[in-house]
Design an enzyme around this catalytic site. Sequence first.
Site, PDB file in Angstrom:
ATOM      1  N   LYS A  72       0.541 -14.998  49.033  1.00 58.23           N
ATOM      2  CA  LYS A  72      -0.772 -15.611  49.221  1.00 58.23           C
ATOM      3  C   LYS A  72      -1.381 -15.896  47.862  1.00 58.23           C
ATOM      4  CE  LYS A  72      -4.174 -16.711  52.018  1.00 58.23           C
ATOM      5  NZ  LYS A  72      -4.470 -17.819  51.102  1.00 58.23           N
ATOM      6  N   LYS A  79      -3.657  -7.568  43.630  1.00 57.59           N
ATOM      7  CA  LYS A  79      -4.930  -7.726  44.324  1.00 57.59           C
ATOM      8  C   LYS A  79      -4.752  -7.507  45.826  1.00 57.59           C
ATOM      9  CE  LYS A  79      -7.269 -11.139  42.797  1.00 57.59           C
ATOM     10  NZ  LYS A  79      -7.764 -12.510  42.551  1.00 57.59           N
ATOM     11  N   LYS A 103       0.746 -18.130  43.498  1.00 55.59           N
ATOM     12  CA  LYS A 103      -0.258 -19.003  42.888  1.00 55.59           C
ATOM     13  C   LYS A 103       0.367 -20.376  42.695  1.00 55.59           C
ATOM     14  CE  LYS A 103      -4.580 -18.318  41.649  1.00 55.59           C
ATOM     15  NZ  LYS A 103      -5.530 -17.488  42.419  1.00 55.59           N
ATOM     16  N   THR A 106     -15.692 -14.728  47.687  1.00 54.22           N
ATOM     17  CA  THR A 106     -15.439 -14.126  46.376  1.00 54.22           C
ATOM     18  C   THR A 106     -16.716 -13.497  45.827  1.00 54.22           C
ATOM     19  OG1 THR A 106     -13.669 -15.702  45.907  1.00 54.22           O
ATOM     20  CG2 THR A 106     -14.623 -14.534  44.032  1.00 54.22           C
ATOM     21  N   ASN A 159     -18.793 -21.960  41.979  1.00 53.06           N
ATOM     22  CA  ASN A 159     -18.946 -21.486  43.352  1.00 53.06           C
ATOM     23  C   ASN A 159     -19.175 -19.984  43.409  1.00 53.06           C
ATOM     24  OD1 ASN A 159     -18.876 -21.718  46.249  1.00 53.06           O
ATOM     25  ND2 ASN A 159     -16.848 -20.800  46.165  1.00 53.06           N
ATOM     26  N   SER A 206      -9.589 -14.880  53.210  1.00 55.99           N
ATOM     27  CA  SER A 206      -8.452 -15.759  53.496  1.00 55.99           C
ATOM     28  C   SER A 206      -7.506 -15.090  54.493  1.00 55.99           C
ATOM     29  CB  SER A 206      -7.697 -16.097  52.205  1.00 55.99           C
ATOM     30  OG  SER A 206      -8.306 -17.151  51.511  1.00 55.99           O
TER      31      SER A 206
END
Length: 427
Positions: free
Chosen positions: A68, A92, A104, A188, A219, A356
């Site tokens: 992910k 993470k 990524k 986030t 953001n 997510s």
Amino acid sequence: MSYSLLSDANQRLEKALRYVSLSDDVTERLRYPKASLSVSIPVRMDDGSLRVFQGYRVRYDDSRGPTKGGVRFHPHVTLDEVQSLAFWMTFKCAVLNLPFGGAKGGITLNPKELSKFELERLSRGYVDAIADFIGPDIDIPAPDVYTNPMIMGWMMDQYSIIQRKIIPAVVTGKPISMGGSLGRETATAMGAFFVIQTAMTHFSQSPAQTTVAIQGFGNAGAVLAELMFRAGYQVVAVSDSQGGVYAKQGLDIPSIRRLKDSSRGIRAVYCEGSVCSTVEHASITNEELLELDVDILIPAALENQITAENADKIRARYVFEVANGPTNSAADAILEAKGIHVFPDILVNAGGVTVSYYEWVQNRSGFYWSLDEVNRRLEQSMTAETEKIWAIAQELSVSLRTAAYVHALNRLGDAIQAKGTQDYYVS
């Protein structure tokens, strides 16, 4: 870049390994990405010319489940950077106990130079190039720097066209109307806010007595700034890529956000209704913001902002890393010697991948949650893992970053060892 981000990231792994008892198989597996893909993406531009863009996707480790990680559009994207970010995503996901590994992706370009039509063709071309590399049970992309729900929607749609069926779970961070989750766009920042609130209970300091500087008013940074402002913190400085503003008496963050949304710039303003007035402030650079005398410093821009060159100038008491890799390993030692508590990125900014995961679960089940349910689950997860990492740091007398890596390594080690290691086969 003058040094390898991945090598720098591995130094954190080496430090944490001193405090865990794992098979050599585990460390050997985690030293290298499982798979790295480089692709060329030809795009027909609006003027009829053809440009070819370089794209990447890295799956670092899938011991705990499908990988992910986000996809960033940025001029400085390199394979080394993408591998490093995939490495961090592996840890993470383990820190938050998600059934994912780390991945990524990215494309090297300045997205501001492309029209919306060109960005759509590029996004779809990227999926065409990596379609065999991703999937809801293999690797699930998400938004990152300069990507957004619209781009994720294009990517999901293109993958569905290739597969000839609708597959919303292949991508997260999509528009709500295409299967996105409520709360994903603010996840986030919300996750970071829950970490800060939990962490600050261990220090005798109220929000009203706590000054905050935030580098990065995108953001995540802008939403977090407003959350902290409304919680009573004194947000005295914010910045974007063009520079920042500082006011010792504190900033009116909702007013600054309104100005930013309408004019794309940052100024210290106070708005009442539709009327905004500039208030007294100092204009500062991003570098100057990092060195302000504040209680909390929040790097929420790009990686490698706090280095050996400026770490000794950092005066904040607490650093919460909302960006990925904003502090390099050389700076870690300096900050630790100064007694600065650094709450690491693999914990602080994990709210995005956590929601997510919730989106992926909702897509797979076809049952969607309310915003309150999403935020309740997020707060529960972020609070629990922050407390666990704090306890590890106190027990082992190590930095919070090392404690987070120890926490993740134990979970990754369990998954890798469950498939058999040297100890099993030679016993």
